[in-house]
Design an enzyme around this catalytic site. Structure first.
Site, PDB file in Angstrom:
ATOM      1  N   CYS A 110      60.324  33.861  31.674  1.00  0.00           N
ATOM      2  CA  CYS A 110      59.835  32.850  30.962  1.00  0.00           C
ATOM      3  C   CYS A 110      60.970  31.947  30.042  1.00  0.00           C
ATOM      4  CB  CYS A 110      58.920  33.137  29.746  1.00  0.00           C
ATOM      5  SG  CYS A 110      57.437  34.045  30.540  1.00  0.00           S
ATOM      6  N   HIS A 240      57.779  28.025  24.242  1.00  0.00           N
ATOM      7  CA  HIS A 240      57.261  29.020  25.319  1.00  0.00           C
ATOM      8  C   HIS A 240      56.060  28.748  25.073  1.00  0.00           C
ATOM      9  CE1 HIS A 240      56.037  31.308  28.612  1.00  0.00           C
ATOM     10  NE2 HIS A 240      56.195  32.290  28.036  1.00  0.00           N
ATOM     11  N   ASN A 270      49.715  30.642  29.654  1.00  0.00           N
ATOM     12  CA  ASN A 270      51.128  30.823  29.862  1.00  0.00           C
ATOM     13  C   ASN A 270      51.516  30.711  31.458  1.00  0.00           C
ATOM     14  OD1 ASN A 270      53.605  32.093  30.043  1.00  0.00           O
ATOM     15  ND2 ASN A 270      53.162  33.901  28.718  1.00  0.00           N
TER      16      ASN A 270
END
Length: 314
Positions: A110, A240, A270
């Site tokens: 990520c 993020h 996500n």
């Protein structure tokens, strides 16, 4: 090498998977999902591939920048869910665009968009650089695991970098994941006659939460070290888009309102390394970024990795 962003783009799949849809798939509820993550819906790729989403986002970024693909000095793609191991997703994107330049992938989970940004900026001396993040998490999510399947979605984002004169800084971090806190095992072929093992994402939620709530504010602080501005002068913090509780906790530790963080996780969930770029493109398209605005990007992910950047919008 100092750099500036001159174009942004993003792409999300057409299919929307809502919390109500998930209620029919696993033992969960909209209220529980929203309370524990902040996610209300996410996009799931059906006909879209990692390369096709990345290519679409890239075309948007190039168009805004007014740059032809043939002028690119490099294409760097962040992905941990590429359609194939070989060729790299970046090569597929470059071919789709008609670019003829170095093209390769990076994988820092990520945090990958910021890792790719760091690598891509090193090519700016030679010309404009395309940085892409493209992910198809739905292919590695265990849709029977109610603790993790609620979190993830698919999408892609891209930025075009050029050499800049303003101050910027990227900070990268990694540490051993000794307890396999966040992993995607991969398709591991065994011996002769043995099949392939499952490739589901495995995440130990409490451990990830503890790591994220500590490393996120730490990386924001690192991005500000030696900067010509203070955190109070930063227009946007783009994190993020993992979990609202994590971001809220980070804001509290930094002593700033959570409203300073740009968020769209309730609509996309996500999307791994794509999430920061998708949010950045949304801010850009809405006119929320003005020339001279200072922006912080910050991420964490499997590895365990983390990264942050401070730069001025051009």
């Amino acid at each position: 090498m100092q750099w500036r962003i001159v174009g942004t783009g993003s792409c999300v799949p057409e299919k929307v998977l809502t919390n109500a849809d998930l209620e029919k798939m696993v033992d969960t509820s909209d209220e529980w999902i929203v309370t524990h993550s902040g996610v209300r819906e996410r996009r799931i790729a059906v006909t879209e591939t990692v390369a096709s989403m990345g290519s679409q986002a890239a075309r948007q970024a190039l168009q805004e920048a007014g740059i032809e693909a043939s002028a690119l000095a490099a294409v760097v793609c962040s992905t941990c869910t590429g359609d194939m191991i070989c060729p790299p997703t970046a090569c597929q994107i470059a071919a789709a665009l008609g670019a003829s330049c170095p093209a390769f992938d990076v994988n820092a989970a990520c945090s990958g968009f910021l890792y790719a940004l760091q690598v891509g900026s090193s090519f700016c001396e030679s010309g404009p650089v395309l940085v892409v993040a493209a992910e198809k998490l739905s292919r590695v999510v265990d849709w029977t695991d109610r603790s993790s399947c609620i979190l993830f979605g698919d999408g892609a984002a891209a930025v075009v970098l050029q050499r800049g004169e303003t101050w910027s800084q990227i900070c990268l971090h990694a540490q051993e994941d000794a307890r396999d806190v966040l992993t995607i095992p991969g398709l591991n072929h065994g011996g002769v006659g043995e099949g392939l093992s499952p490739s589901y994402l495995v995440m130990k939620g409490p451990e990830v939460f503890r790591y994220a709530t500590t490393i996120l504010p730490e990386m924001v602080s690192r991005a500000m070290e030696g900067a010509p501005v203070s955190l109070e002068e930063v227009r946007w913090i783009v994190p993020h888009q993992a979990n609202y509780r994590i971001i809220s906790s980070a804001a509290k530790r930094l002593g700033i309102p959570v409203e300073r963080f740009a968020l769209n996780l309730e609509r996309y969930g996500n999307t791994s390394s794509s999430s920061i770029g998708i949010m950045l493109d949304e801010l850009n398209k809405k006119g929320c970024l003005k020339k001279g605005d200072w922006v912080v990007l910050v991420a964490f992910g499997g590895g365990l990795t983390a990264a942050s950047a401070l730069f001025q919008w051009a």
